[in-house]
Each structure stands twice: as C-alpha cells, then as structure tokens.
Design a protein around this motif. Sequence first.
Motif, PDB file in Angstrom:
ATOM      1  N   TYR A 330       0.863  -1.176   0.000  1.00 31.49           N
ATOM      2  CA  TYR A 330       0.000   0.000   0.000  1.00 31.49           C
ATOM      3  C   TYR A 330       0.903   1.231   0.000  1.00 31.49           C
ATOM      4  O   TYR A 330       2.109   1.149   0.279  1.00 31.49           O
ATOM      5  CB  TYR A 330      -0.954   0.011   1.194  1.00 31.49           C
ATOM      6  CG  TYR A 330      -0.286   0.145   2.542  1.00 31.49           C
ATOM      7  CD1 TYR A 330      -0.132   1.395   3.144  1.00 31.49           C
ATOM      8  CD2 TYR A 330       0.167  -0.976   3.233  1.00 31.49           C
ATOM      9  CE1 TYR A 330       0.471   1.527   4.380  1.00 31.49           C
ATOM     10  CE2 TYR A 330       0.775  -0.858   4.463  1.00 31.49           C
ATOM     11  CZ  TYR A 330       0.922   0.388   5.037  1.00 31.49           C
ATOM     12  OH  TYR A 330       1.538   0.520   6.258  1.00 31.49           O
ATOM     13  N   VAL A 331       0.328   2.394  -0.318  1.00 33.73           N
ATOM     14  CA  VAL A 331       1.100   3.633  -0.487  1.00 33.73           C
ATOM     15  C   VAL A 331       0.583   4.689   0.480  1.00 33.73           C
ATOM     16  O   VAL A 331      -0.630   4.819   0.694  1.00 33.73           O
ATOM     17  CB  VAL A 331       1.008   4.136  -1.946  1.00 33.73           C
ATOM     18  CG1 VAL A 331       1.772   5.451  -2.109  1.00 33.73           C
ATOM     19  CG2 VAL A 331       1.548   3.090  -2.909  1.00 33.73           C
ATOM     20  N   LYS A 332       1.529   5.457   1.053  1.00 35.27           N
ATOM     21  CA  LYS A 332       1.197   6.588   1.912  1.00 35.27           C
ATOM     22  C   LYS A 332       1.818   7.849   1.331  1.00 35.27           C
ATOM     23  O   LYS A 332       2.903   7.817   0.756  1.00 35.27           O
ATOM     24  CB  LYS A 332       1.734   6.383   3.329  1.00 35.27           C
ATOM     25  CG  LYS A 332       1.083   5.268   4.108  1.00 35.27           C
ATOM     26  CD  LYS A 332       1.472   5.335   5.569  1.00 35.27           C
ATOM     27  CE  LYS A 332       2.980   5.336   5.731  1.00 35.27           C
ATOM     28  NZ  LYS A 332       3.358   5.454   7.161  1.00 35.27           N
ATOM     29  N   ALA A 348      -5.525   1.711  -0.460  1.00 36.40           N
ATOM     30  CA  ALA A 348      -5.943   0.376  -0.022  1.00 36.40           C
ATOM     31  C   ALA A 348      -4.776  -0.598  -0.158  1.00 36.40           C
ATOM     32  O   ALA A 348      -3.811  -0.358  -0.894  1.00 36.40           O
ATOM     33  CB  ALA A 348      -7.128  -0.099  -0.856  1.00 36.40           C
ATOM     34  N   VAL A 349      -4.858  -1.713   0.561  1.00 39.94           N
ATOM     35  CA  VAL A 349      -3.834  -2.757   0.514  1.00 39.94           C
ATOM     36  C   VAL A 349      -4.182  -3.742  -0.605  1.00 39.94           C
ATOM     37  O   VAL A 349      -5.307  -4.246  -0.671  1.00 39.94           O
ATOM     38  CB  VAL A 349      -3.724  -3.491   1.861  1.00 39.94           C
ATOM     39  CG1 VAL A 349      -2.682  -4.604   1.794  1.00 39.94           C
ATOM     40  CG2 VAL A 349      -3.382  -2.505   2.976  1.00 39.94           C
ATOM     41  N   ASP A 382       4.708  -2.713   3.023  1.00 43.12           N
ATOM     42  CA  ASP A 382       4.152  -4.068   2.969  1.00 43.12           C
ATOM     43  C   ASP A 382       3.356  -4.310   4.241  1.00 43.12           C
ATOM     44  O   ASP A 382       3.897  -4.212   5.360  1.00 43.12           O
ATOM     45  CB  ASP A 382       5.271  -5.105   2.834  1.00 43.12           C
ATOM     46  CG  ASP A 382       4.782  -6.515   3.086  1.00 43.12           C
ATOM     47  OD1 ASP A 382       3.839  -6.942   2.398  1.00 43.12           O
ATOM     48  OD2 ASP A 382       5.327  -7.194   3.989  1.00 43.12           O
ATOM     49  N   TYR A 383       2.090  -4.618   4.065  1.00 40.99           N
ATOM     50  CA  TYR A 383       1.201  -4.820   5.217  1.00 40.99           C
ATOM     51  C   TYR A 383       1.425  -6.204   5.824  1.00 40.99           C
ATOM     52  O   TYR A 383       1.455  -7.222   5.116  1.00 40.99           O
ATOM     53  CB  TYR A 383      -0.260  -4.679   4.791  1.00 40.99           C
ATOM     54  CG  TYR A 383      -1.241  -5.001   5.881  1.00 40.99           C
ATOM     55  CD1 TYR A 383      -1.518  -4.083   6.894  1.00 40.99           C
ATOM     56  CD2 TYR A 383      -1.896  -6.238   5.906  1.00 40.99           C
ATOM     57  CE1 TYR A 383      -2.425  -4.378   7.897  1.00 40.99           C
ATOM     58  CE2 TYR A 383      -2.804  -6.537   6.907  1.00 40.99           C
ATOM     59  CZ  TYR A 383      -3.055  -5.610   7.903  1.00 40.99           C
ATOM     60  OH  TYR A 383      -3.957  -5.913   8.900  1.00 40.99           O
ATOM     61  N   ASP A 384       1.604  -6.232   7.158  1.00 41.35           N
ATOM     62  CA  ASP A 384       1.772  -7.485   7.894  1.00 41.35           C
ATOM     63  C   ASP A 384       0.779  -7.514   9.039  1.00 41.35           C
ATOM     64  O   ASP A 384       0.697  -6.558   9.829  1.00 41.35           O
ATOM     65  CB  ASP A 384       3.198  -7.618   8.443  1.00 41.35           C
ATOM     66  CG  ASP A 384       4.203  -7.917   7.345  1.00 41.35           C
ATOM     67  OD1 ASP A 384       3.853  -8.670   6.423  1.00 41.35           O
ATOM     68  OD2 ASP A 384       5.333  -7.404   7.403  1.00 41.35           O
ATOM     69  N   ASP A 390       6.396  -3.507   6.893  1.00 39.39           N
ATOM     70  CA  ASP A 390       7.747  -3.390   6.347  1.00 39.39           C
ATOM     71  C   ASP A 390       7.812  -2.261   5.324  1.00 39.39           C
ATOM     72  O   ASP A 390       6.943  -2.153   4.449  1.00 39.39           O
ATOM     73  CB  ASP A 390       8.183  -4.701   5.683  1.00 39.39           C
ATOM     74  CG  ASP A 390       8.202  -5.860   6.670  1.00 39.39           C
ATOM     75  OD1 ASP A 390       8.622  -5.639   7.816  1.00 39.39           O
ATOM     76  OD2 ASP A 390       7.788  -6.973   6.283  1.00 39.39           O
ATOM     77  N   PHE A 391       8.852  -1.462   5.447  1.00 43.83           N
ATOM     78  CA  PHE A 391       9.077  -0.386   4.480  1.00 43.83           C
ATOM     79  C   PHE A 391       9.728  -0.963   3.220  1.00 43.83           C
ATOM     80  O   PHE A 391      10.752  -1.643   3.286  1.00 43.83           O
ATOM     81  CB  PHE A 391       9.976   0.689   5.105  1.00 43.83           C
ATOM     82  CG  PHE A 391      10.398   1.755   4.144  1.00 43.83           C
ATOM     83  CD1 PHE A 391       9.486   2.684   3.672  1.00 43.83           C
ATOM     84  CD2 PHE A 391      11.715   1.841   3.716  1.00 43.83           C
ATOM     85  CE1 PHE A 391       9.870   3.684   2.798  1.00 43.83           C
ATOM     86  CE2 PHE A 391      12.114   2.833   2.842  1.00 43.83           C
ATOM     87  CZ  PHE A 391      11.194   3.753   2.379  1.00 43.83           C
ATOM     88  N   ILE A 392       9.136  -0.696   2.070  1.00 43.16           N
ATOM     89  CA  ILE A 392       9.678  -1.173   0.794  1.00 43.16           C
ATOM     90  C   ILE A 392      10.552  -0.122   0.147  1.00 43.16           C
ATOM     91  O   ILE A 392      11.701  -0.371  -0.228  1.00 43.16           O
ATOM     92  CB  ILE A 392       8.540  -1.592  -0.161  1.00 43.16           C
ATOM     93  CG1 ILE A 392       7.737  -2.764   0.450  1.00 43.16           C
ATOM     94  CG2 ILE A 392       9.100  -1.983  -1.515  1.00 43.16           C
ATOM     95  CD1 ILE A 392       6.567  -3.203  -0.408  1.00 43.16           C
ATOM     96  N   GLY A 393      10.036   1.094   0.002  1.00 47.07           N
ATOM     97  CA  GLY A 393      10.805   2.174  -0.616  1.00 47.07           C
ATOM     98  C   GLY A 393       9.969   3.427  -0.715  1.00 47.07           C
ATOM     99  O   GLY A 393       8.765   3.429  -0.419  1.00 47.07           O
ATOM    100  N   GLY A 394      10.602   4.518  -1.111  1.00 43.91           N
ATOM    101  CA  GLY A 394       9.875   5.769  -1.205  1.00 43.91           C
ATOM    102  C   GLY A 394      10.567   6.744  -2.134  1.00 43.91           C
ATOM    103  O   GLY A 394      11.646   6.480  -2.679  1.00 43.91           O
TER     104      GLY A 394
END
Length: 437
Positions: A330-332, A348-349, A382-384, A390-394
């Motif tokens: 998902y994105v913030k 949304a996830v 990444d939703y857990d 978990d942070f993927i990237g930005g």
Amino acid sequence: MTVRKGNRLGISIQEHMAIDVSPGPIRPIRQISAYFPRLSPTSSFSEPLSPNQLSAPAALSPGGAGQGGGTVGGRASSDLLSPLLPGAAGGGGSLSAMSSMDTSIEIDSGDSDDNTSLGMLEFDLLYEKATSSLHCTVLKAKGLKPMDFNGLADPYVKLHLLPGACKANKLKTKIVRNTLNPVWNETLTYCGITEEDMYRKTLRVSVCDEDKLTHNEFIGESRVALRRVKPDQTKHFNICLEHPPPLPSPTAMSTALRGISCYLREWETEQQRSLEERGRLLLCLQFLPPNPDSDLKGEAKERARGGLCVGVKRCAHLAAMDVNGFSDPYVKTYLKPDVQKKSKHKTAVIKKTLNPEFNEEFFYEISFSELANKTLEVTVWDYDLGKSNDFIGGVSLGCHSQGETLQHWIDCLKNKGKKVERWHTLTNELPGSTLQD
C-alpha cells in the motif's frame, strides 16, 4: 586366442586397467601423451625427429622396447618410460604418435549436450517511450530439444530483466502441450521501464518444459541487451537458444587464483546490493489553481479553492517482503513539513502482488506560493498482520529534490491545471525523513 611364446600383446597398461575395472563396453582412454603438444595430423611421421621432439614426454609401455623381457637396474626404468618414437623397435609395447592422436580425437568428439541443438526462438521487442513500457511479443520456437519420454516437450517462455529480482520482474507465457515447434503469439509487457533501464539492463528470454509431477526443466535461453532496441521501433529476433553461462567456481581454478576469485565474488555481491532496486512508482501530479466563481459543492468545491492533486497510479517490480516471494503493498503520502499531522493519506492494501494497481487520488488544499517550501513524500509499505509493517521504498518530490523527481515537480508547477505523469525509482532511504508507519 593363442599367443606364441616371445610375442607381446599390443595393449598399453591403461587399456589393461580399463579391461579389468570397466564392466561395460571399452572406450579408448586418454593417454599421458594426450596432455602434451603433439605433431600435426598432416605432418609426416617418417621423418626423423629433431632433438627438441626427442625430449617430448614419454608414455608408459608394458615392457622394454626391443629388448625382450624386463631388465634389472636402471635399464628397467628407462624402458618403461620410453618416448613415442615412430617405428620403435619391439613388440608394440608403446602406441605410436598417430594412434595416440586418433584416440584423443575420438574421445573429444563424443556425444554431449553441448553439441546438441536446443532450438530456435522468434520474438519481437518494442519500447514505447511515451508510456515507459517494454513489449515482448513471443512468436514461436522451432526444433526444441525433446524433454519428455514421448520425444516431445510442453514448452513455455519466461522473461527476466537483469539485473533485478527475478520474482519481481518475471513474466511467463502460456504452455503449449506436446510439441517441439510451439506457436505462442503472446505479448508480455513490462511497465515502468525508463531510458536508463534500456541502456543498462538485459532481457533474459528462457524456454522451459513444464512437468506436473516433477520440477520444470530448463531447455535453453537467450540474452538481449536492451540498448539494441531503439525507442518506438519494433526489433525482430530469430536466434538460437543457448546454455546458461557457467558460474565461476573457485574450486575449478588454481590455488593461486582462488583468493582473487573470492575477492571478486564479494565485490560483485556488494555491487548487486548497491544496485538493488526496490521497485517503481507511477505518480500523477496536478496543481489546480483556485476558481472562486464556481458553484460546486462538497469535494468539488474544496478542489475549486485550489491545491495539489496527487494520483497514485501503480507500482511495478516491487521488492518481495514476505516468505511467499510477494508483498501486500500500500502507499502513503505526506506533504511536509506537517505540523498538524493532517496530510497523511493512504491507499488500499493490494494482497500478494509485486505489481499493484491503485488508481487513487488525494487532494491537498494549498496555495501555489506555499508549495515552494513543501516536500511531497510518497512511501510504499508491505502490510503485515499482527506485527509492524515493512518499508519497501519511497520517493521525495519538491524544490530540494534532484534528477527526475525535481523535474517532475517543476513540470507540475509550470503546467497548472494539467496532469503530469512520471515513473520514479523507489529508494531505501529518504533524506531528512523519519520513516514510521
């Protein structure tokens, strides 16, 4: 077979050993002389050898040359290691140079997988610069190597972008059953491919055989440097499949080179980590100028007051964060500095995917002058369930950005009222940001 007294069999010690220990058909084995330089097959063996040729390595022989039975003392050792001289006296105890050469040629020309044709593969590549997409149209294959007991195969084609995570950028065609000449006519598309990718990446096209009961078998592959493909021009390929390149192994090298090999492996590992990609993000930015004369209500009225519209379209080739090889991304988005902490928006996830499609928009009511001191921070997570995400990237966009992000921000501010879409490469760390979910 009757052998008269005094006659010797024309068989070397190596062939005696092969007869004693080999249970099946006897194949010629390599002689010691095969490991050293020999005369050319076209040269004449009736000419006398030069002193340099006389010092050639010796071959083992079962008895003394031309002296009958074995002798005692130093003569025995000199007879056992006699040079391979043409026309040497004796009962054929040592092979001639020509017979040794024939044996070597026969061994080297044996059947092997390296000499077996793997087949031909035909496909097209097209890079669309406007949409940052790479299309690979897999057409057909011909003369594939049989992989099943019925002499056929169940082939399919896989695509990988190198360097990059195989799971994130793998594409796969359908399976064609029971054929060595499959026809696919299927187009596989990579999204988020930039011009930099086209310059430095390689497309690996591999053909495999599908097996239901066991693991799938590899047939052959081909690798194409994407720099060979010009933008907006279809390039046709009809190439032979090859074996994958062998991996360097320190055990296969001399002792003096093993340390260098280990050092190079560590260096390559560090380089791969530095080039590790977290994925791509497609953002659409639009600054809406204020429109006080509008009679709209609700959200439309809020947008009429002017502000920044952020569209989160999709992600591509995300890093896998879960044990199943996928992520639940998902994105913030934040517009910083955010003193009141009211600028957070969240999509949304999307479950179990590395290429999610969101198509969501978020609006920030802000004046044009205030945007000069603002930074748009977009992060992918990444939703857990039951533990921290978990942070993927930005990526950060603003007047203090660099490269493509800065250009995207400037284009958005220059083209008021117009949507500006662009792909961005996700990074592990964002400057001046404390990442918290």
